[in-house]
Write an enzyme that holds these catalytic residues in place. Structure first.
Site, short mmCIF file in Angstrom:
data_model
loop_
_atom_site.label_atom_id
_atom_site.label_comp_id
_atom_site.label_asym_id
_atom_site.label_seq_id
_atom_site.Cartn_x
_atom_site.Cartn_y
_atom_site.Cartn_z
N CYS A 135 1.21 -0.88 0.16
CA CYS A 135 0.03 0.08 0.24
C CYS A 135 1.06 1.14 0.50
O CYS A 135 0.67 2.72 -0.08
CB CYS A 135 -1.48 0.02 1.26
SG CYS A 135 -1.94 -1.16 1.10
N LYS B 273 -8.17 -0.31 11.07
CA LYS B 273 -8.35 -1.20 9.03
C LYS B 273 -7.41 -2.26 9.74
O LYS B 273 -6.45 -2.43 10.36
CB LYS B 273 -7.80 -0.91 8.64
CG LYS B 273 -7.42 -1.78 7.11
CD LYS B 273 -7.49 -1.02 6.05
CE LYS B 273 -7.41 -2.33 4.95
NZ LYS B 273 -7.72 -1.60 3.42
N LYS C 188 -13.34 -1.84 10.09
CA LYS C 188 -13.06 -2.48 9.27
C LYS C 188 -12.45 -3.51 9.44
O LYS C 188 -10.74 -3.41 10.17
CB LYS C 188 -12.47 -2.37 7.87
CG LYS C 188 -12.79 -3.00 6.33
CD LYS C 188 -11.58 -1.86 5.29
CE LYS C 188 -11.08 -3.24 4.67
NZ LYS C 188 -10.54 -3.05 3.33
C1 PBG Z 1 -6.42 -1.21 -0.45
C2 PBG Z 1 -8.14 -1.74 0.53
C3 PBG Z 1 -8.95 -3.31 0.85
C4 PBG Z 1 -10.04 -3.36 0.47
C5 PBG Z 1 -10.41 -2.17 0.93
N1 PBG Z 1 -9.08 -0.88 0.74
C6 PBG Z 1 -7.74 -4.56 0.41
C7 PBG Z 1 -6.58 -4.92 1.40
O1 PBG Z 1 -6.33 -4.01 2.63
O2 PBG Z 1 -5.49 -5.68 1.82
C8 PBG Z 1 -10.41 -4.65 1.62
C9 PBG Z 1 -11.61 -4.90 1.19
C10 PBG Z 1 -12.34 -5.87 0.99
O3 PBG Z 1 -11.89 -7.13 1.96
O4 PBG Z 1 -13.63 -5.93 0.76
N2 PBG Z 1 -6.11 -1.21 0.86
ZN ZN Z 2 -3.59 -1.35 0.26
#
Ligand code: PBG
Ligand code: ZN
Length: 321
Positions: A126, A191, A244
Protein backbone atom coordinates in the site's frame (compact mmCIF):
# COMPACT_ATOMS: atom_id res chain seq x y z
CA UNK A 1 -43.48 -10.18 35.99
CA UNK A 2 -42.72 -7.75 33.18
CA UNK A 3 -44.54 -8.86 30.05
CA UNK A 4 -42.07 -8.08 27.25
CA UNK A 5 -44.18 -10.14 24.91
CA UNK A 6 -47.00 -7.57 24.85
CA UNK A 7 -44.88 -5.50 22.47
CA UNK A 8 -43.99 -8.48 20.32
CA UNK A 9 -47.50 -9.75 19.67
CA UNK A 10 -47.81 -8.98 16.00
CA UNK A 11 -45.98 -7.34 13.13
CA UNK A 12 -47.63 -3.92 13.56
CA UNK A 13 -46.44 -3.37 17.12
CA UNK A 14 -43.09 -5.06 16.50
CA UNK A 15 -42.39 -2.69 13.67
CA UNK A 16 -43.38 0.31 15.84
CA UNK A 17 -40.93 -0.87 18.51
CA UNK A 18 -38.05 -1.47 16.10
CA UNK A 19 -35.06 0.52 17.39
CA UNK A 20 -32.77 0.19 14.38
CA UNK A 21 -33.84 0.53 10.77
CA UNK A 22 -31.75 0.01 7.69
CA UNK A 23 -32.20 2.50 4.93
CA UNK A 24 -30.87 2.13 1.37
CA UNK A 25 -29.24 5.56 1.76
CA UNK A 26 -27.02 4.11 4.52
CA UNK A 27 -25.37 1.77 2.03
CA UNK A 28 -22.35 2.24 -0.20
CA UNK A 29 -21.67 -0.27 -2.96
CA UNK A 30 -18.06 -1.08 -3.98
CA UNK A 31 -17.36 -1.33 -7.71
CA UNK A 32 -14.24 -2.73 -9.40
CA UNK A 33 -13.24 -0.93 -12.59
CA UNK A 34 -10.69 -2.64 -14.81
CA UNK A 35 -8.61 -1.24 -17.67
CA UNK A 36 -9.72 -2.49 -21.09
CA UNK A 37 -12.86 -2.74 -23.18
CA UNK A 38 -15.92 -4.95 -23.17
CA UNK A 39 -14.91 -6.56 -19.88
CA UNK A 40 -17.38 -7.98 -17.38
CA UNK A 41 -15.37 -10.56 -15.43
CA UNK A 42 -17.06 -12.45 -12.62
CA UNK A 43 -15.03 -12.63 -9.39
CA UNK A 44 -15.08 -16.33 -8.50
CA UNK A 45 -14.85 -15.90 -4.75
CA UNK A 46 -17.55 -13.19 -4.74
CA UNK A 47 -20.65 -14.48 -6.54
CA UNK A 48 -22.60 -11.60 -8.08
CA UNK A 49 -19.58 -9.27 -8.17
CA UNK A 50 -17.82 -8.37 -11.44
CA UNK A 51 -14.91 -6.35 -12.70
CA UNK A 52 -16.19 -3.88 -15.29
CA UNK A 53 -14.35 -1.91 -17.92
CA UNK A 54 -15.51 1.73 -18.11
CA UNK A 55 -17.57 1.06 -21.27
CA UNK A 56 -19.51 -1.66 -19.44
CA UNK A 57 -20.33 0.29 -16.28
CA UNK A 58 -23.86 1.29 -17.35
CA UNK A 59 -25.34 -2.06 -16.37
CA UNK A 60 -24.25 -1.77 -12.75
CA UNK A 61 -24.70 2.00 -12.47
CA UNK A 62 -28.31 1.67 -13.65
CA UNK A 63 -28.88 -0.83 -10.84
CA UNK A 64 -27.22 1.52 -8.32
CA UNK A 65 -29.54 4.33 -9.41
CA UNK A 66 -32.56 2.08 -9.24
CA UNK A 67 -31.66 0.83 -5.74
CA UNK A 68 -31.56 4.37 -4.34
CA UNK A 69 -28.49 3.66 -2.22
CA UNK A 70 -26.16 6.27 -0.73
CA UNK A 71 -23.34 5.93 -3.23
CA UNK A 72 -20.54 3.83 -4.64
CA UNK A 73 -16.92 3.27 -3.76
CA UNK A 74 -14.56 2.83 -6.71
CA UNK A 75 -11.55 0.52 -6.92
CA UNK A 76 -9.41 0.63 -10.04
CA UNK A 77 -7.44 -2.21 -11.61
CA UNK A 78 -4.81 -0.78 -13.98
CA UNK A 79 -3.23 -2.61 -16.92
CA UNK A 80 0.30 -1.62 -15.88
CA UNK A 81 1.80 -1.65 -12.41
CA UNK A 82 5.11 -0.18 -11.27
CA UNK A 83 6.89 0.29 -7.94
CA UNK A 84 5.47 3.83 -7.52
CA UNK A 85 1.92 2.90 -8.54
CA UNK A 86 1.90 5.66 -11.12
CA UNK A 87 -1.47 4.67 -12.60
CA UNK A 88 -3.04 5.61 -9.26
CA UNK A 89 -2.48 9.30 -9.98
CA UNK A 90 -2.32 9.36 -13.79
CA UNK A 91 -4.87 11.77 -15.24
CA UNK A 92 -5.94 9.08 -17.74
CA UNK A 93 -5.81 6.27 -15.13
CA UNK A 94 -8.67 3.78 -15.16
CA UNK A 95 -10.24 5.14 -11.96
CA UNK A 96 -9.97 8.75 -13.12
CA UNK A 97 -11.69 7.79 -16.38
CA UNK A 98 -14.42 5.92 -14.50
CA UNK A 99 -15.03 8.96 -12.29
CA UNK A 100 -15.25 11.29 -15.28
CA UNK A 101 -17.62 8.89 -17.04
CA UNK A 102 -19.87 8.76 -13.99
CA UNK A 103 -19.85 12.53 -13.53
CA UNK A 104 -21.02 12.94 -17.08
CA UNK A 105 -23.59 10.14 -17.28
CA UNK A 106 -24.65 9.53 -13.66
CA UNK A 107 -24.23 12.87 -11.89
CA UNK A 108 -26.75 11.86 -9.21
CA UNK A 109 -24.58 9.02 -7.88
CA UNK A 110 -22.27 9.97 -5.00
CA UNK A 111 -18.72 8.79 -5.74
CA UNK A 112 -16.34 7.74 -2.99
CA UNK A 113 -12.85 6.79 -4.12
CA UNK A 114 -10.62 4.40 -2.21
CA UNK A 115 -7.20 5.99 -1.79
CA UNK A 116 -4.49 3.33 -1.66
CA UNK A 117 -1.65 2.20 -3.88
CA UNK A 118 -1.80 -1.60 -3.57
CA UNK A 119 -3.86 -2.16 -6.74
CA UNK A 120 -1.33 -0.05 -8.66
CA UNK A 121 2.07 -1.12 -7.31
CA UNK A 122 4.04 -4.00 -8.82
CA UNK A 123 4.92 -5.25 -5.31
CA UNK A 124 1.29 -5.07 -4.18
CA UNK A 125 1.96 -3.07 -1.02
CA UNK A 126 0.00 0.00 0.00
CA UNK A 127 3.04 2.28 0.03
CA UNK A 128 6.55 2.83 -1.26
CA UNK A 129 8.93 -0.02 -0.59
CA UNK A 130 12.64 -0.11 0.24
CA UNK A 131 13.93 -3.68 0.52
CA UNK A 132 11.36 -5.38 2.72
CA UNK A 133 10.38 -2.15 4.43
CA UNK A 134 7.11 -0.32 3.67
CA UNK A 135 7.99 3.37 3.94
CA UNK A 136 5.63 5.74 5.70
CA UNK A 137 6.54 9.38 5.09
CA UNK A 138 7.80 8.72 1.57
CA UNK A 139 4.35 7.29 0.72
CA UNK A 140 2.30 10.30 1.80
CA UNK A 141 2.95 12.52 -1.24
CA UNK A 142 1.77 9.72 -3.56
CA UNK A 143 -1.46 9.29 -1.62
CA UNK A 144 -2.00 13.05 -1.80
CA UNK A 145 -1.43 13.02 -5.57
CA UNK A 146 -3.89 10.15 -5.97
CA UNK A 147 -6.58 11.88 -3.89
CA UNK A 148 -6.17 15.23 -5.67
CA UNK A 149 -6.21 13.64 -9.11
CA UNK A 150 -9.41 11.67 -8.41
CA UNK A 151 -11.17 14.65 -6.84
CA UNK A 152 -10.12 16.75 -9.83
CA UNK A 153 -11.74 14.09 -12.02
CA UNK A 154 -14.95 14.60 -10.05
CA UNK A 155 -14.93 12.25 -7.05
CA UNK A 156 -17.13 13.46 -4.18
CA UNK A 157 -15.25 11.93 -1.25
CA UNK A 158 -11.78 10.49 -0.59
CA UNK A 159 -11.39 7.37 1.54
CA UNK A 160 -7.76 6.57 2.42
CA UNK A 161 -7.31 2.85 3.22
CA UNK A 162 -3.51 2.58 3.22
CA UNK A 163 -2.93 2.88 7.00
CA UNK A 164 0.19 5.07 6.73
CA UNK A 165 0.54 7.37 9.74
CA UNK A 166 -0.32 10.98 9.03
CA UNK A 167 -2.08 10.37 5.74
CA UNK A 168 -5.34 12.05 6.71
CA UNK A 169 -3.58 15.32 7.56
CA UNK A 170 -1.50 15.11 4.39
CA UNK A 171 -4.51 14.45 2.15
CA UNK A 172 -6.54 17.18 3.87
CA UNK A 173 -3.78 19.67 3.29
CA UNK A 174 -3.30 18.53 -0.32
CA UNK A 175 -7.02 18.80 -1.11
CA UNK A 176 -7.27 22.21 0.54
CA UNK A 177 -4.26 23.49 -1.34
CA UNK A 178 -5.79 22.31 -4.62
CA UNK A 179 -8.97 24.22 -3.76
CA UNK A 180 -11.07 21.24 -2.64
CA UNK A 181 -11.82 22.49 0.85
CA UNK A 182 -15.37 21.11 0.65
CA UNK A 183 -14.44 17.51 -0.21
CA UNK A 184 -14.84 15.23 2.80
CA UNK A 185 -12.43 12.50 3.90
CA UNK A 186 -13.69 9.15 5.15
CA UNK A 187 -10.72 7.54 6.87
CA UNK A 188 -10.29 3.80 7.17
CA UNK A 189 -9.11 4.50 10.72
CA UNK A 190 -9.27 1.16 12.51
CA UNK A 191 -8.34 -1.13 9.65
CA UNK A 192 -7.19 -4.54 10.82
CA UNK A 193 -4.76 -6.91 9.08
CA UNK A 194 -7.44 -9.44 8.24
CA UNK A 195 -7.84 -12.75 6.43
CA UNK A 196 -11.30 -11.48 5.54
CA UNK A 197 -9.78 -9.41 2.69
CA UNK A 198 -8.82 -12.55 0.74
CA UNK A 199 -11.53 -12.42 -1.95
CA UNK A 200 -11.01 -8.67 -2.46
CA UNK A 201 -7.39 -9.26 -3.34
CA UNK A 202 -8.52 -11.62 -6.12
CA UNK A 203 -11.07 -9.05 -7.28
CA UNK A 204 -8.66 -6.11 -7.20
CA UNK A 205 -5.44 -7.97 -8.08
CA UNK A 206 -3.85 -6.42 -4.99
CA UNK A 207 -2.25 -9.22 -2.98
CA UNK A 208 1.18 -8.25 -1.63
CA UNK A 209 4.03 -9.81 -3.62
CA UNK A 210 6.08 -10.45 -0.47
CA UNK A 211 5.34 -10.52 3.25
CA UNK A 212 2.04 -9.22 4.59
CA UNK A 213 0.42 -5.96 5.66
CA UNK A 214 0.98 -6.37 9.41
CA UNK A 215 3.52 -3.53 9.65
CA UNK A 216 0.82 -1.03 8.71
CA UNK A 217 -2.62 -2.60 9.28
CA UNK A 218 -3.70 -3.33 12.85
CA UNK A 219 -3.42 -6.47 14.97
CA UNK A 220 -6.88 -8.01 15.43
CA UNK A 221 -6.12 -8.37 19.14
CA UNK A 222 -6.03 -4.61 19.74
CA UNK A 223 -9.21 -2.75 20.65
CA UNK A 224 -7.63 0.07 22.66
CA UNK A 225 -5.19 0.87 19.90
CA UNK A 226 -8.14 1.06 17.49
CA UNK A 227 -9.55 3.92 19.55
CA UNK A 228 -6.19 5.71 19.41
CA UNK A 229 -6.10 5.30 15.62
CA UNK A 230 -9.60 6.75 15.35
CA UNK A 231 -8.76 9.65 17.67
CA UNK A 232 -5.66 10.47 15.61
CA UNK A 233 -7.64 10.53 12.36
CA UNK A 234 -10.27 12.82 13.90
CA UNK A 235 -7.51 15.17 15.05
CA UNK A 236 -5.99 15.08 11.56
CA UNK A 237 -9.29 16.21 10.06
CA UNK A 238 -11.25 13.10 9.05
CA UNK A 239 -14.95 13.83 8.49
CA UNK A 240 -16.03 10.20 8.85
CA UNK A 241 -14.08 7.42 10.58
CA UNK A 242 -14.30 3.74 9.73
CA UNK A 243 -13.90 0.36 11.35
CA UNK A 244 -12.99 -2.54 9.07
CA UNK A 245 -13.87 -5.45 8.83
CA UNK A 246 -17.35 -5.38 10.35
CA UNK A 247 -18.68 -8.54 11.95
CA UNK A 248 -15.69 -9.67 13.99
CA UNK A 249 -15.11 -6.04 15.09
CA UNK A 250 -18.55 -4.85 16.20
CA UNK A 251 -17.17 -4.37 19.71
CA UNK A 252 -14.67 -1.85 18.32
CA UNK A 253 -17.44 -0.11 16.40
CA UNK A 254 -19.65 0.10 19.49
CA UNK A 255 -16.80 1.39 21.63
CA UNK A 256 -16.02 4.02 18.99
CA UNK A 257 -19.68 5.07 18.89
CA UNK A 258 -19.68 5.52 22.67
CA UNK A 259 -16.34 7.35 22.69
CA UNK A 260 -16.51 9.72 19.71
CA UNK A 261 -19.23 12.08 18.58
CA UNK A 262 -18.45 11.46 14.92
CA UNK A 263 -20.16 9.79 11.95
CA UNK A 264 -18.98 6.18 11.80
CA UNK A 265 -18.69 3.89 8.82
CA UNK A 266 -18.10 0.16 8.78
CA UNK A 267 -16.84 -1.98 5.90
CA UNK A 268 -18.62 -5.31 5.51
CA UNK A 269 -15.68 -6.85 3.64
CA UNK A 270 -15.23 -9.37 0.86
CA UNK A 271 -14.60 -12.41 3.07
CA UNK A 272 -17.74 -11.70 5.06
CA UNK A 273 -19.69 -11.51 1.80
CA UNK A 274 -18.08 -14.69 0.44
CA UNK A 275 -18.98 -16.71 3.54
CA UNK A 276 -22.63 -15.71 3.35
CA UNK A 277 -22.82 -16.39 -0.39
CA UNK A 278 -21.14 -19.80 -0.05
CA UNK A 279 -23.41 -20.98 2.74
CA UNK A 280 -26.47 -19.65 0.93
CA UNK A 281 -25.47 -21.38 -2.31
CA UNK A 282 -25.41 -24.64 -0.38
CA UNK A 283 -28.86 -24.00 1.01
CA UNK A 284 -27.48 -23.95 4.56
CA UNK A 285 -28.74 -20.49 5.51
CA UNK A 286 -31.51 -18.11 4.46
CA UNK A 287 -29.43 -15.50 2.63
CA UNK A 288 -31.92 -12.68 2.79
CA UNK A 289 -32.54 -13.00 6.51
CA UNK A 290 -28.84 -13.45 7.29
CA UNK A 291 -27.82 -10.37 5.28
CA UNK A 292 -30.47 -8.13 6.84
CA UNK A 293 -29.56 -9.45 10.30
CA UNK A 294 -25.85 -8.75 9.73
CA UNK A 295 -26.42 -5.25 8.36
CA UNK A 296 -28.89 -4.41 11.13
CA UNK A 297 -26.31 -5.54 13.69
CA UNK A 298 -23.78 -3.14 12.16
CA UNK A 299 -26.20 -0.25 12.49
CA UNK A 300 -27.19 -1.29 16.00
CA UNK A 301 -23.50 -1.28 16.98
CA UNK A 302 -23.22 2.35 15.81
CA UNK A 303 -22.52 2.52 12.08
CA UNK A 304 -24.04 5.42 10.19
CA UNK A 305 -22.74 4.16 6.86
CA UNK A 306 -22.24 0.56 5.75
CA UNK A 307 -20.01 -0.25 2.81
CA UNK A 308 -21.22 -3.60 1.54
CA UNK A 309 -21.26 -5.84 -1.54
CA UNK A 310 -24.82 -6.77 -0.50
CA UNK A 311 -25.98 -3.15 -0.97
CA UNK A 312 -28.09 -3.62 -4.11
CA UNK A 313 -29.83 -6.77 -2.93
CA UNK A 314 -30.27 -5.49 0.62
CA UNK A 315 -31.80 -2.22 -0.57
CA UNK A 316 -34.39 -4.13 -2.59
CA UNK A 317 -35.15 -6.56 0.24
CA UNK A 318 -35.47 -3.77 2.79
CA UNK A 319 -37.94 -1.94 0.53
CA UNK A 320 -40.38 -4.83 0.41
CA UNK A 321 -39.95 -6.03 3.98
C1 PBG B 1 -6.90 -1.44 -0.23
C2 PBG B 1 -8.17 -2.03 0.30
C3 PBG B 1 -8.43 -3.35 0.70
C4 PBG B 1 -9.77 -3.40 1.02
C5 PBG B 1 -10.29 -2.12 0.84
N1 PBG B 1 -9.29 -1.29 0.40
C6 PBG B 1 -7.55 -4.53 0.71
C7 PBG B 1 -6.41 -4.67 1.64
O1 PBG B 1 -6.16 -3.82 2.48
O2 PBG B 1 -5.71 -5.66 1.48
C8 PBG B 1 -10.50 -4.64 1.48
C9 PBG B 1 -11.94 -4.72 1.11
C10 PBG B 1 -12.57 -6.05 1.18
O3 PBG B 1 -11.98 -7.08 1.60
O4 PBG B 1 -13.73 -6.11 0.77
N2 PBG B 1 -5.92 -1.29 0.74
ZN1 ZN C 1 -3.83 -0.98 -0.05
Amino acid sequence: MYRFRRLRRDGRIRSMMQETRLHPKDLIYPIFVIEGEQIRNPVDSMPGIFQYSVDCLDEILDRVKEAGIGGVMLFGIPARKDPQGSQAYASDGVTQRAVRYMKEHYPEIYIVVDICLCEYTSHGHCGMVCGEEILNDETLPYLVKMAVSLVEAGADMAAPSDMMDGRVAAIREGLDRAGFTQTPIMAYSAKFASAYYGPFRDAAHSAPGFGDRKSYQMDCANGQEALREIRADIEEGADIVMVKPALAYLDVLKEAALTFDMPLAVYNVSGEYAMVKAAAANGWIDERRIVLENLTAMKRAGAKIIITYHALEAAAWEKDR
